[in-house]
Design an enzyme around this catalytic site. Structure first.
Site, PDB file in Angstrom:
ATOM      1  N   GLU A  77      -6.311   4.076  -5.931  1.00 39.84           N
ATOM      2  CA  GLU A  77      -7.615   4.314  -5.300  1.00 39.84           C
ATOM      3  C   GLU A  77      -8.028   5.735  -5.667  1.00 39.84           C
ATOM      4  O   GLU A  77      -7.315   6.689  -5.370  1.00 39.84           O
ATOM      5  CB  GLU A  77      -7.499   4.163  -3.784  1.00 39.84           C
ATOM      6  CG  GLU A  77      -8.854   4.238  -3.101  1.00 39.84           C
ATOM      7  CD  GLU A  77      -8.772   4.604  -1.625  1.00 39.84           C
ATOM      8  OE1 GLU A  77      -9.677   4.212  -0.884  1.00 39.84           O
ATOM      9  OE2 GLU A  77      -7.819   5.295  -1.218  1.00 39.84           O
TER      10      GLU A  77
ATOM     11  N   HIS B 199     -11.261  -3.002   3.102  1.00 41.00           N
ATOM     12  CA  HIS B 199     -11.216  -2.657   4.527  1.00 41.00           C
ATOM     13  C   HIS B 199     -12.007  -1.392   4.856  1.00 41.00           C
ATOM     14  O   HIS B 199     -12.124  -1.041   6.025  1.00 41.00           O
ATOM     15  CB  HIS B 199      -9.755  -2.473   4.950  1.00 41.00           C
ATOM     16  CG  HIS B 199      -9.114  -1.297   4.263  1.00 41.00           C
ATOM     17  ND1 HIS B 199      -8.900  -1.277   2.903  1.00 41.00           N
ATOM     18  CD2 HIS B 199      -8.697  -0.104   4.726  1.00 41.00           C
ATOM     19  CE1 HIS B 199      -8.358  -0.122   2.569  1.00 41.00           C
ATOM     20  NE2 HIS B 199      -8.224   0.614   3.655  1.00 41.00           N
ATOM     21  N   ASP B 200     -12.501  -0.696   3.832  1.00 44.77           N
ATOM     22  CA  ASP B 200     -13.290   0.521   4.070  1.00 44.77           C
ATOM     23  C   ASP B 200     -14.781   0.304   3.835  1.00 44.77           C
ATOM     24  O   ASP B 200     -15.578   1.219   4.026  1.00 44.77           O
ATOM     25  CB  ASP B 200     -12.841   1.637   3.105  1.00 44.77           C
ATOM     26  CG  ASP B 200     -11.434   2.127   3.376  1.00 44.77           C
ATOM     27  OD1 ASP B 200     -10.994   2.054   4.544  1.00 44.77           O
ATOM     28  OD2 ASP B 200     -10.781   2.584   2.425  1.00 44.77           O
TER      29      ASP B 200
ATOM     30  N   ASP C 209      -3.042   4.739  -2.307  1.00 46.34           N
ATOM     31  CA  ASP C 209      -4.103   5.309  -1.478  1.00 46.34           C
ATOM     32  C   ASP C 209      -4.520   6.695  -1.993  1.00 46.34           C
ATOM     33  O   ASP C 209      -3.658   7.555  -2.226  1.00 46.34           O
ATOM     34  CB  ASP C 209      -3.533   5.442  -0.052  1.00 46.34           C
ATOM     35  CG  ASP C 209      -4.589   5.709   0.991  1.00 46.34           C
ATOM     36  OD1 ASP C 209      -5.422   4.827   1.227  1.00 46.34           O
ATOM     37  OD2 ASP C 209      -4.572   6.819   1.576  1.00 46.34           O
TER      38      ASP C 209
ATOM     39  N   ASP D 234       0.864  -1.169   0.000  1.00 49.24           N
ATOM     40  CA  ASP D 234       0.000   0.000   0.000  1.00 49.24           C
ATOM     41  C   ASP D 234       0.905   1.224   0.000  1.00 49.24           C
ATOM     42  O   ASP D 234       1.838   1.305   0.803  1.00 49.24           O
ATOM     43  CB  ASP D 234      -0.865  -0.008   1.274  1.00 49.24           C
ATOM     44  CG  ASP D 234      -2.278   0.445   1.011  1.00 49.24           C
ATOM     45  OD1 ASP D 234      -2.437   1.537   0.446  1.00 49.24           O
ATOM     46  OD2 ASP D 234      -3.218  -0.279   1.387  1.00 49.24           O
TER      47      ASP D 234
HETATM   48  C1  NOJ Z   1      -8.182   5.346   1.953  1.00 47.95           C
HETATM   49  C2  NOJ Z   1      -7.901   4.144   2.787  1.00 47.95           C
HETATM   50  O1  NOJ Z   1      -8.372   3.008   2.131  1.00 47.95           O
HETATM   51  C3  NOJ Z   1      -8.541   4.392   4.130  1.00 47.95           C
HETATM   52  O2  NOJ Z   1      -8.564   3.248   4.935  1.00 47.95           O
HETATM   53  C4  NOJ Z   1      -7.830   5.524   4.792  1.00 47.95           C
HETATM   54  O3  NOJ Z   1      -8.497   5.868   5.977  1.00 47.95           O
HETATM   55  C5  NOJ Z   1      -7.791   6.767   3.892  1.00 47.95           C
HETATM   56  N1  NOJ Z   1      -7.500   6.466   2.530  1.00 47.95           N
HETATM   57  C6  NOJ Z   1      -6.726   7.710   4.377  1.00 47.95           C
HETATM   58  O4  NOJ Z   1      -5.456   7.176   4.122  1.00 47.95           O
END
Ligand code: NOJ
Length: 588
Positions: A278, A352-353, A220, A113
């Site tokens: 992302e 994970h989000d 990210d 990541d």
């Molecule tokens: C996206 C990540 O997937 C998330 O888990 C994180 O809180 C935010 N970016 C900030 O890095």
């Protein structure tokens, strides 16, 4: 001190043939919740290494590790204080090297990541930057208070932008009387990518990891790195005093330039690394530009459109809104069409989000959980792109359904709760939003077996295990040939045996049908047809709207032999139509 890579095996691009990531399946590990080897209740790298055999049996090609770098853990590692070391919570860099070696020895790859929109406020760069006279001052976004306001006064922040984790996106640093920008928590200050020194420091760090043997990066919130030239107030909705910093910043004017520069500086394309950006708020158009191989930026992006369909337009993600099947499939279809000739899709339901896919898009009741988890997997893998499987998705793990706010640990959930209650929202509505959407749903420990704490740890897990681990666990799933696990394994195997699943042209059938998701994939003389009942009620397939399946071979199905026309709740089938005959022609 960072350990040098000298004398160690360097990158192995020979093992990465051109476009290898198209036929791959990626498995995401959230290290904190995967497997704990030392009983401290937190998953770690040796824990992951011990499970490589499991991942191999599932058949996945690539492991993406959520951050394991040194971090104060304000956002579980997405706040990095040293990009070139492993946090002691997770182990050591030597243990990470062992994991890489173990994966490579089985022909698997590792994706790290890359969190470079921001650092931790405890990163040495930021600590130095706090000194207004330091050469690192403009490595971050520092601005004075709004004209005519005293530092720290009500409304003195440079703009009205709100952070993704509630409150203002600006924090005052008392010593200099200036504010720094943080789109996420105040412990995650945004880096200033306008400064070439910042960019080159990032590229150098990436090269260090590639030389260490990693095979690519998941980047990210990468579309937030280029900030607008004009930094000013944005529009404010009725329920908040802040405007969306995302709306102000997404896909900034220098994004493509920065990504191309990064690609060249690290040799991302040349070394055939896998890259996925992302990109919240990305459009098909922006994704095309970023993933067009001619532009040499990234291989693919994570779009957010389909995971935004169950939130009220203009509201927060916790503001629940009914999702319809036509809306979901038409959205994915638009991306399929948009990236059919140029670029490449990434395919995900879970990460994970996000809440657990089976609870969100399927039906996690005991009656339908297994078939809906299988059918969602089939739908995902039948789209064109690289599938991402999130830990536990292959078991049909469900949401956690916490009932008390104190059970939540995630910074986003905790802050949202406090904020929403202070704005006068009903407690029940807020809790319902969290139950459906909290990131902690995805973060409960991986369910390995039916022993205490689901075999995740010998200690007390950092987040409670889901009580359903007694029946939903990896040991039980591997032992049962009809499990969700084996369905995923077969889907992954099909990708190897049937290149049409990788490259085949995609077509959505029945776009307006409320229950059935049907698609075809075509490559040369081969046609795959998927019919899936994405509902908890039986339905009849309108046979005239799909190719003639009478002679077709079933490659994978959720249910045993059945009549062609009737689909049971969450029943799905993948048919193969034989080469070169008329059957391969979809009905008009
Ligand atoms: C996206 C990540 O997937 C998330 O888990 C994180 O809180 C935010 N970016 C900030 O890095």
């Amino acid at each position: 001190m960072h350990q040098a890579t000298a004398g160690r095996p360097t990158h192995n691009s020979a093992d990465r043939p051109e476009g290898w990531w198209k036929s791959s399946v990626v498995y995401q590990i959230y290290p904190r919740s995967f497997a704990d080897s030392n009983g401290d209740g937190i998953g770690d790298i040796p824990g992951i290494t011990a499970k490589v055999g499991y991942l191999h049996r599932l058949g996945i090609d690539v492991v993406w590790l959520s951050p394991v770098y040194r971090s104060p853990m304000d956002d579980n590692g997405y706040d990095i204080s040293d990009y070139q070391d492993v946090d002691p919570l997770f182990g050591t860099i030597a243990e990470l090297d062992e994991l890489i070696a173990e994966l490579h020895s089985r022909g698997m790859k590792l994706v790290m990541d890359l969190v470079v929109n921001h650092t931790s406020d405890e990163h040495p760069w930021f600590i130095e930057s706090r000194d207004a006279a330091s050469p690192k001052r403009n490595w971050y976004w520092w601005l004075p208070p709004r004209d005519g306001f005293e530092p720290g006064g009500e409304g003195a922040e440079p703009t009205n932008w709100g952070s993704a984790f509630s409150g203002s996106a600006w924090k005052l640093d008392e010593a200099s009387g200036e504010y720094f920008l943080h789109m996420f928590s105040p412990k995650q200050p945004d880096l200033n990518w306008e400064n070439p020194d910042v960019r080159h420091a990032v590229y150098e760090m990436m090269n260090w990891w590639v030389d260490r043997g990693v095979d690519g990066f998941r980047m990210d919130v990468i579309n937030l790195i280029s900030k607008p030239t004009w930094i000013g107030d944005g529009p404010v909705g009725p329920d908040t005093k802040y405007s969306s910093c995302f709306a102000a910043i997404e896909n900034g004017h220098r994004l493509n330039e920065f990504l191309a520069e990064m690609n060249a500086a690290v040799g991302l394309s040349e070394r055939r690394l896998i890259t996925v950006g992302e990109m919240p708020g990305s459009t098909i158009e922006s994704a095309r530009a970023v993933t067009d191989p001619a532009n040499r930026e990234l291989d693919m992006v994570f779009t957010f459109e389909h995971v935004g369909l169950d939130a009220r337009p203009g509201g927060s993600k916790f503001d629940l809104h009914p999702l319809t099947l036509p809306a979901l499939k038409q959205n994915l279809n638009a991306w399929q069409v948009g990236l059919a000739d140029v670029g490449w899709n990434s395919l995900y339901w879970d990460n994970h989000d996000q809440p657990r896919a089976v609870s969100r898009f399927g039906d996690d009741s005991p009656e339908h959980r297994i078939n809906s988890a299988k059918t969602l997997a089939t739908v995902q893998h039948m789209h064109r792109g690289t599938p991402y499987v999130y830990q536990g998705e292959e078991l049909g793990m469900t949401n956690t359904y916490f009932t008390h706010v104190d059970q939540y640990q995630d910074i986003e959930s905790v802050n949202y709760h406090a904020d929403a209650i202070s704005l006068g929202l009903e407690a029940e509505t807020v809790m319902a939003g969290l139950a459906a959407k909290s990131r902690d749903n995805a973060r409960t420990p991986m369910q390995w077996d039916d022993s205490l704490q689901a075999g995740f740890t010998d200690g007390i897990p950092w987040l409670p295990v889901n009580p359903n681990y007694v029946t939903i666990n990896a040991a039980a799933a591997e032992a049962d040939p009809n499990s969700v696990f084996h369905h995923f394994r077969r889907l992954i195997e099909l990708r190897r045996t049937h290149p049409v699943l990788v490259e085949g042209r995609f077509k959505l059938l029945l776009p307006d049908h409320e229950q059935i998701w049907a698609v075809t994939r075509t490559l040369g003389d081969q046609v795959l047809v998927m019919v899936a009942n994405c509902s908890s009620e039986p339905t009849m397939m309108p046979l005239a709207a799909v190719p003639d399946l009478a002679e077709a071979q079933i490659l994978l199905a959720t249910h045993g032999p059945a009549t062609l026309e009737r689909l049971e709740p969450w029943e799905s089938r993948i048919y193969l139509l034989d080469s070169g005959n008329d059957l391969a022609q979809p009905a008009p």
